[in-house]
Design an enzyme around this catalytic site. Structure first.
Site, short mmCIF file in Angstrom:
data_model
loop_
_atom_site.label_atom_id
_atom_site.label_comp_id
_atom_site.label_asym_id
_atom_site.label_seq_id
_atom_site.Cartn_x
_atom_site.Cartn_y
_atom_site.Cartn_z
N LYS A 98 72.65 31.80 33.39
CA LYS A 98 72.69 31.50 34.72
C LYS A 98 71.49 30.80 34.99
O LYS A 98 70.42 31.19 34.85
CB LYS A 98 73.00 32.49 35.58
CG LYS A 98 74.09 33.28 35.60
CD LYS A 98 74.28 34.45 36.61
CE LYS A 98 73.26 35.73 36.46
NZ LYS A 98 73.92 36.74 37.19
N ARG A 105 62.46 34.75 32.15
CA ARG A 105 61.96 35.93 31.51
C ARG A 105 61.03 35.60 30.57
O ARG A 105 60.72 36.42 29.41
CB ARG A 105 63.23 36.53 30.97
CG ARG A 105 64.36 36.84 31.85
CD ARG A 105 65.46 37.44 31.25
NE ARG A 105 65.27 38.80 30.98
CZ ARG A 105 66.15 39.82 30.54
NH1 ARG A 105 67.44 39.43 30.50
NH2 ARG A 105 65.69 40.96 30.22
N ASP A 170 85.26 25.33 29.60
CA ASP A 170 84.54 26.10 28.42
C ASP A 170 84.34 25.24 27.33
O ASP A 170 83.35 24.97 26.64
CB ASP A 170 84.91 27.36 28.12
CG ASP A 170 84.60 28.52 29.49
OD1 ASP A 170 83.55 28.53 30.03
OD2 ASP A 170 85.30 29.29 29.65
#
Length: 403
Positions: A98, A105, A170
């Site tokens: 996302k 992080r 996708d």
């Protein structure tokens, strides 16, 4: 890169190391393509639980074949250290998440380039790595990307829009990652400087839906949706029903239209102001007799078998084909001649059948050399490959950072 893991040498990408982190379809599809073209592709999975695609009974055997499975927590200190050591030996890194989840992080492009200045990085997300707070960090799957891009609203029937199935966004997004990373790799080998690619699924689908959008952007015209699978503008183009099933056809060309008018018994319309002799397409809305011609075509096809129609269309060089059912595919002579459907062995020795490697490289063909690996199956071999001892690996496993 380091010495290759155990695998055969084949294909145009032999010698390339690719690492990817992503679940389900879009990101892994890019990895699958590269692996089938000969790259050594390492699939990173969560230590606590595997890729959610594993719950599917059959599809993973296709979408994860040829891969090496690494189970490693790349966001914890010692796991991150192992990941960065792996990156030092990697040519392409693909992550699907996302928005800028990796950067949040602590795994930024700059950090990765500190460890490998030539690294090609591909970020795949629904809405991109930057933009507005309202959208950038949202989760996105196939239908989300289709709906947000203007692609979905163009599909379906005039009564109701419908997403293109199965999982079109996708697969298009995964293929975009594949082509973009190889383009970037070409430039990196020229400059020695790495690249970071930001693939937003909605932007991929914006481009996939570009054909009629240009009419709106440059003239304010919104293309109507199809009616029963027929082209919204041109008669004789799209899905049609014969006596024993469906065909698709594209009635394009002066000779083709003129001859079909004869077959349908409306040759008197040819060469008129409504259908001039230089007509190559008949607009179902703008042509005064467009709907009449369409009705005559429907009536003509409804009385004929598919075999008869396709034989006649072949004579007239009208592009057409039967709408094949799934059971018909593997028995179709073209599929058989090109080995479009093939067999391979799963890791546990079972026979698996599905689509073959594509496209077909003449001099350096791709191949299937391995079934889908089990969760963490290659962790030890991969970590050993980048310099970890058996004791080092056991320490990571004991701390729950590897499996």
């Amino acid at each position: 890169m380091s010495e290759r893991l155990s695998m055969p040498t084949f294909g145009p990408l032999a010698g390339l190391r690719v690492v990817f982190s992503g679940i389900e379809i879009a990101g892994p599809f890019a990895g699958q393509m590269l692996a089938e073209w000969g790259a050594e592709v390492i699939w990173i999975e969560n230590v606590a639980y595997g890729d959610t695609i594993r719950v599917q009974p059959n599809y993973p055997q296709l979408s994860r074949r040829n891969l090496h499975a690494l189970s490693l927590n790349i966001f914890k200190d010692e796991g991150r250290e192992a990941f960065l050591k792996l990156i030092e030996t990697t040519d392409i890194f693909i992550e699907a998440s996302k928005g800028p989840a990796f950067a949040r992080r602590g795994i930024t492009d700059e950090l990765l380039w500190e460890h490998n200045k030539k690294l090609v990085i591909a970020h795949l997300s629904g809405f991109g790595q930057y933009g507005t707070d309202e959208f950038t960090n949202l989760a996105a799957y196939n239908t989300i990307a289709q709906a947000f891009s203007g692609y979905l609203i163009q599909n379906g029937d005039k009564e109701q829009p419908m997403p293109a199935f199965p999982y079109t966004a996708d697969y298009f997004s995964g293929m975009t990652v594949t082509t973009a990373t190889l383009a970037a790799l070409h430039k990196v080998r020229e400059t020695g400087v790495g690249e970071s690619i930001d693939v937003a699924m909605y932007e991929v689908m914006l481009r996939m839906g570009q054909y009629f959008m240009m009419d709106y952007f440059n003239g304010g015209e919104v293309c109507p949706r199809m009616t029963k699978g027929k082209d919204p503008y041109y008669m004789g183009c799209g899905l049609y029903q014969c006596k024993d099933g469906y065909i698709v056809m594209e009635l394009v060309g002066i000779t083709q239209i003129q001859e079909m008018f004869k077959d349908m018994g409306i040759s008197h319309l040819w060469g008129t102001p409504e259908v001039p002799e230089d007509t190559q397409l008949i607009h179902r809305i703008e042509c005064p007799v467009g709907q009449l011609v369409e009705d005559k075509l429907d009536q003509f096809l409804a009385t004929k078998t598919i075999e008869h129609v396709l034989e006649r269309f072949a004579e007239l060089k009208i592009a057409s084909t039967k709408v094949l059912t799934i059971p018909e595919l593997e028995h179709n002579p073209q599929y058989i001649a090109r080995e479009s459907i093939t067999h391979w062995q799963t890791i546990d020795g079972r026979d698996c059948k599905g689509p073959n490697v594509m496209p077909k490289f003449k001099n350096n063909p791709g191949k299937i050399w391995r079934g889908m690996p089990t969760h963490g199956m290659d962790t030890s071999a991969i970590l050993t490959n980048i310099g970890y001892s058996a004791a080092d690996i056991q320490t990571l496993v004991a701390k729950g950072l590897a499996k």
